[in-house]
Design an enzyme around this catalytic site. Structure first.
Site, PDB file in Angstrom:
ATOM      1  N   THR A 239       0.817  -1.223   0.000  1.00 38.05           N
ATOM      2  CA  THR A 239       0.000   0.000   0.000  1.00 38.05           C
ATOM      3  C   THR A 239       0.846   1.267   0.000  1.00 38.05           C
ATOM      4  O   THR A 239       0.466   2.271  -0.607  1.00 38.05           O
ATOM      5  CB  THR A 239      -0.945  -0.030   1.227  1.00 38.05           C
TER       6      THR A 239
ATOM      7  N   ASP B 270       0.037  -6.733   4.727  1.00 40.25           N
ATOM      8  CA  ASP B 270      -0.731  -7.976   4.881  1.00 40.25           C
ATOM      9  C   ASP B 270       0.131  -9.149   5.344  1.00 40.25           C
ATOM     10  O   ASP B 270      -0.310  -9.975   6.142  1.00 40.25           O
ATOM     11  CB  ASP B 270      -1.436  -8.330   3.560  1.00 40.25           C
TER      12      ASP B 270
HETATM   13  N1  ASP Z   1      -3.250  -3.606   2.516  1.00 43.29           N
HETATM   14  C1  ASP Z   1      -1.951  -4.031   2.261  1.00 43.29           C
HETATM   15  C2  ASP Z   1      -0.912  -3.051   2.764  1.00 43.29           C
HETATM   16  O1  ASP Z   1      -1.174  -2.498   3.802  1.00 43.29           O
HETATM   17  C3  ASP Z   1      -1.698  -4.484   0.883  1.00 43.29           C
HETATM   18  C4  ASP Z   1      -0.456  -5.313   0.853  1.00 43.29           C
HETATM   19  O2  ASP Z   1      -0.120  -5.965   1.843  1.00 43.29           O
HETATM   20  O3  ASP Z   1       0.199  -5.306  -0.201  1.00 43.29           O
HETATM   21  O4  ASP Z   1       0.112  -2.809   2.214  1.00 43.29           O
END
Ligand code: ASP
Length: 358
Positions: A23, A109
């Protein structure tokens, strides 16, 4: 990205930022600058290289001379063990090449799993600091820049040396051994439930509030080894069928995220002995805090029963970390005795280890 050659910065330590995506590195494909929450738009995706994250944060130039490169630009759900081992090798090269510390930016994640694997294998004193973001760069209050600045601040801190792999999120400094993502969207998603954070970035300085004993690094994985370790969770009404399927799946090891202090249903317990005769089977707690017990309950499917059937206690390691540890041990060719001894050492709460081992 090349190292900054500004003479005024010559006294600053060098930090390497290695990007894996996540993210913190996402943007909407149109890059209009305003991400929509509208589900008819494609949404944000990892596109930003590590160099772009650094260039967007001029304040970093007050803390370190930063060099940056991306190893992957992917959502962290798509990272694999080979990516983490590649990152480990890249971090070693950077540390050997004048970096006072190394920062890895990645998706949150799988951050706790990647950080723990790196911690098991990191064999240098330079801080290796992992960070990411809960809000992407186009959201109001995006936390990526603050997290990156805090991570670089920790990476240059002399007091961070020799502490293994650290996770810096929301200005908290966590040991990779204990940190976990406990919220799907909050900027305060990362917590160390059993121990609390080891430190905090406060007024631009890394302050360490506690020291956890560091484990010796594990033997390195045999090149190309990629053991398959299943993680299976105990659930209400379990009739043992899932474990039976896993047993047929040809896995090299299994972790059971059991109820409470380490309990499964009678039907599952009765299948365990068969599996432990063939592959290591780890007993962890699905609760998210506290450890598995050894000697309290005596019913079929209790921790006493399961350990007597050959399971190995994960102690205070949560199921995901237990899976990472088992993967690392199997990848290094560890035998049963080594696996048991390492789980006893890594799973024991520092203060309880003497009692647990005897
Ligand atoms: N929501 C996730 C993040 O916080 C997406 C990922 O892990 O790539 O980065």
């Amino acid at each position: 990205m090349d190292l900054d050659t500004d003479l005024e910065m010559a006294h600053l330590p060098v930090v390497s930022v290695l990007g894996l995506g996540g993210t913190i590195a996402m943007a909407s494909s149109g890059a209009s600058g305003e991400a929509s929450q509208d589900s008819s738009t494609p949404g944000v995706q990892p596109v930003l290289e590590a160099g772009a994250l650094v260039a967007a944060l001029p304040r970093l130039r007050e803390v370190a001379r930063v060099r940056a490169r991306s190893l992957r630009v992917v959502p962290s759900a798509s990272l694999g063990f080979a990516d983490v081992l590649g990152c480990l090798e890249a971090a070693r090269v950077e540390a050997a090449d004048t970096a006072a510390g190394v920062v890895v930016t990645q998706g949150t994640d799988t951050l706790e799993e990647c950080a723990y694997l790196l911690d098991l294998l990191w064999d240098r004193d330079e801080p290796l600091v992992i960070t990411g973001a809960m809000r992407h760069p186009e959201q109001p209050g995006a936390d990526g820049p603050a997290n990156l600045l805090a991570a670089v601040t920790v990476a240059v801190a002399r007091s961070a040396r020799g502490r293994g792999v650290l996770v810096v999120m929301d200005d908290d400094v966590h040991s990779a051994r204990h940190v976990t993502k406990r919220h799907s969207s909050s900027t305060g998603a990362f917590v160390s439930v059993d121990t609390g954070p080891v430190g905090r970035v406060h007024e631009g300085t890394a302050v360490f509030l506690s020291a956890l004993p560091r484990q010796a690094p594990l033997p390195q994985p045999v090149p190309g080894a990629d053991p398959r370790v299943a993680l299976l969770e105990a659930t209400l009404g379990d009739d043992g069928e899932l474990l039976r399927l896993v047993a047929q799946g040809g896995f090299d090891g299994v972790v059971v995220a059991a109820f409470g202090v380490g309990h499964v249903a009678t039907a599952t317990a009765e299948l365990i002995g068969d599996l432990t005769g063939r592959v290591p089977v780890i007993l962890a707690s699905r609760t998210g805090a506290g450890g598995t017990s050894r000697s309290t309950y005596g019913f079929i499917g209790s921790e006493r029963d399961l350990l007597a059937r050959g399971m190995i206690s994960a102690g205070f390691l949560d199921p995901r970390k237990a899976r990472i540890l088992l993967w690392a041990l199997l990848a290094a060719g560890a035998d049963d005795a080594r696996i048991r001894a390492t789980f006893a050492a890594h799973g024991g709460h520092p203060d309880l280890r003497d009692r647990v081992d005897h």
